[in-house]
Enzyme design. Sequence first.
Site, short mmCIF file in Angstrom:
data_model
loop_
_atom_site.label_atom_id
_atom_site.label_comp_id
_atom_site.label_asym_id
_atom_site.label_seq_id
_atom_site.Cartn_x
_atom_site.Cartn_y
_atom_site.Cartn_z
N CYS A 165 0.84 -1.21 0.00
CA CYS A 165 0.00 0.00 0.00
C CYS A 165 0.87 1.25 0.00
O CYS A 165 0.36 2.36 0.14
CB CYS A 165 -0.95 0.00 1.20
SG CYS A 165 -0.11 -0.07 2.78
N GLU A 191 -2.00 1.26 -4.40
CA GLU A 191 -1.77 -0.12 -3.96
C GLU A 191 -1.19 -0.85 -5.16
O GLU A 191 -1.67 -0.67 -6.29
CB GLU A 191 -3.08 -0.76 -3.53
CG GLU A 191 -2.93 -2.11 -2.88
CD GLU A 191 -3.22 -2.09 -1.39
OE1 GLU A 191 -3.11 -3.16 -0.78
OE2 GLU A 191 -3.55 -1.03 -0.83
#
Length: 367
Positions: A324, A358
């Site tokens: 992330c 992400e």
Amino acid sequence: MTPEILPIEDYDDQLAEKTERLRGMMAPFNAPEPAVFRSPVSHYRMRAEFRIWHDGDELYHIMFDQQTKQRIRVDRFPAASELINRLMPEMLAAIQPDPVLRRKLFQIDYLSTLSGEVIVSLLYHRALNEEWQEHARALRDSLTAQGFNLQLIGRATKTKICLDRDYVDECLPVAGRNMIYRQVENSFTQPNAAVNIQMLEWALDATAGSKGDLLELYCGNGNFSLALARNFERVLATEIAKPSVAAAQYNIAANQIENVQIIRMAAEEFTQAMQGVRQFNRLQGIDLTSYQCETIFVDPPRSGLDDETVKLVQAYPRILYISCNPETLSNNLKTLSETHDIRRLALFDQFPYTHHMECGVLLEKRQ
């Protein structure tokens, strides 16, 4: 962008900018062209948190502008699921005339699912007593009668009052199978369910035809390990948070999966156990040497992998890394790319209209 208006017309441009940024960050590692997975342009977030503003008799949800810190009234929130948007006005309409429920209420958290269940947590700057519970039960019953499949929780300092239960059960269609995932209030879950499904299916495709076993660090409620179990002989997964481990154990049983073993320990501790540096009572009955893990899966927090864990990960022939935070991924890749090549790269637009990205990489050890 404001909380009530999404720049939907800019979606393609912002996704193209992220794709270009990811290309640039991965260029030093000779990464292939990224596969790009879009988000729905609205109603993509399955959870939302709002502060509550009291203005005379009025009560409304607010958020704070990140730059100016000014409060912004939020009557609808198109980033959040349609279920949350339907519930928000009904929740306030029910609380507003009730002095017991509204007194010193300062925040409401919503966690919804594609399966139609929702948890609402009411946060207070005061002690919660039996009178509050009576009124909360009436609120729950009223909203249930309106058709909401709702769990209600009250929170105050060192207090958590659960009227029924503190979890919802999500059902995600993943590559032809419905996967059941118990999601616990105040525990980590993937915020964008539609993109989460795409991440799971990408990971399944990336590991198709795998040999041996899978090791996963930071498994949470088993989001990836349970979906990936069909591609491996066995899966060994670690997680430190007790509620997540309990949810993962439930999810294993609910999905009738028999080849996944969850152990409660930090990635750093597991590294020590694998290296024989320390012995742990939690590993009694688990023969680590019996696992033939050819693939390791990591989905670390924003800080990425620490140096010792990078060394542990580097020992495996195949590494599947979901990140992330591409900046900490890049930092980890400086070491991992000494021994491994990136075979696949993916961008998942988990957080539309923000700078956050992400991404996923599949690395294979050079012969």
